[in-house]
Write a protein that holds these residues in place. Sequence first.
Motif, PDB file in Angstrom:
ATOM      1  N   MET A   1      -9.797  -8.052   3.463  1.00  0.00           N
ATOM      2  CA  MET A   1      -8.697  -8.600   4.259  1.00  0.00           C
ATOM      3  C   MET A   1      -9.185  -9.811   5.067  1.00  0.00           C
ATOM      4  SD  MET A   1      -5.894  -6.707   3.846  1.00  0.00           S
ATOM      5  CE  MET A   1      -4.986  -6.788   5.362  1.00  0.00           C
TER       6      MET A   1
ATOM      7  N   ARG B   1      -2.626  -8.013   2.769  1.00  0.00           N
ATOM      8  CA  ARG B   1      -2.525  -6.647   2.251  1.00  0.00           C
ATOM      9  C   ARG B   1      -1.660  -6.620   0.996  1.00  0.00           C
ATOM     10  NH1 ARG B   1      -4.061  -1.727   2.935  1.00  0.00           N
ATOM     11  NH2 ARG B   1      -5.060  -2.084   4.924  1.00  0.00           N
ATOM     12  N   SER B   2      -0.566  -7.375   0.987  1.00  0.00           N
ATOM     13  CA  SER B   2       0.306  -7.441  -0.191  1.00  0.00           C
ATOM     14  C   SER B   2      -0.425  -8.057  -1.378  1.00  0.00           C
ATOM     15  CB  SER B   2       1.567  -8.252   0.111  1.00  0.00           C
ATOM     16  OG  SER B   2       2.361  -7.594   1.051  1.00  0.00           O
TER      17      SER B   2
ATOM     18  N   LEU C   1      -6.985   0.417  -4.484  1.00  0.00           N
ATOM     19  CA  LEU C   1      -7.062  -0.677  -3.510  1.00  0.00           C
ATOM     20  C   LEU C   1      -8.501  -0.953  -3.084  1.00  0.00           C
ATOM     21  CD1 LEU C   1      -5.150  -2.568  -1.868  1.00  0.00           C
ATOM     22  CD2 LEU C   1      -5.447  -0.953  -0.003  1.00  0.00           C
TER      23      LEU C   1
ATOM     24  N   GLN D   1      -2.001 -11.074   7.949  1.00  0.00           N
ATOM     25  CA  GLN D   1      -2.418  -9.704   7.639  1.00  0.00           C
ATOM     26  C   GLN D   1      -1.497  -9.034   6.620  1.00  0.00           C
ATOM     27  OE1 GLN D   1      -2.954  -7.196  11.038  1.00  0.00           O
ATOM     28  NE2 GLN D   1      -3.819  -5.532   9.841  1.00  0.00           N
TER      29      GLN D   1
ATOM     30  N   VAL E   1     -12.255  -2.667   2.464  1.00  0.00           N
ATOM     31  CA  VAL E   1     -10.882  -3.172   2.516  1.00  0.00           C
ATOM     32  C   VAL E   1     -10.741  -4.141   3.691  1.00  0.00           C
ATOM     33  CG1 VAL E   1      -8.456  -2.542   2.814  1.00  0.00           C
ATOM     34  CG2 VAL E   1      -9.932  -1.138   1.375  1.00  0.00           C
ATOM     35  N   ARG E   2     -11.326  -3.795   4.826  1.00  0.00           N
ATOM     36  CA  ARG E   2     -11.291  -4.687   5.987  1.00  0.00           C
ATOM     37  C   ARG E   2     -11.985  -6.005   5.679  1.00  0.00           C
ATOM     38  NH1 ARG E   2     -14.879  -6.099   9.303  1.00  0.00           N
ATOM     39  NH2 ARG E   2     -16.285  -4.419   8.776  1.00  0.00           N
TER      40      ARG E   2
ATOM     41  N   ALA F   1      -2.958  -5.542  -2.670  1.00  0.00           N
ATOM     42  CA  ALA F   1      -2.264  -4.473  -3.396  1.00  0.00           C
ATOM     43  C   ALA F   1      -1.786  -4.962  -4.764  1.00  0.00           C
ATOM     44  CB  ALA F   1      -1.082  -3.957  -2.575  1.00  0.00           C
TER      45      ALA F   1
END
Length: 62
Positions: free
Chosen positions: A18, A32-33, A46, A28, A14-15, A36
Amino acid sequence: MAARSAPSPGPDVVRLAMDVLAAQGLGQAAARSALAAMARDRGLPLAGCAALVVAMVDGRAR
């Protein structure tokens, strides 16, 4: 020999996803949005969607 399923992606994927989205100019919260929303659209968790993003950048996805 028993068949083995693929391991579930870890939290570091996930990182990495991102970071990929941040490199495209997203902040950031926006990254994330976006992650998602992509996961929700594809019906994936996710971390699973993040793994797809990382695989696309790494050239492993088809």
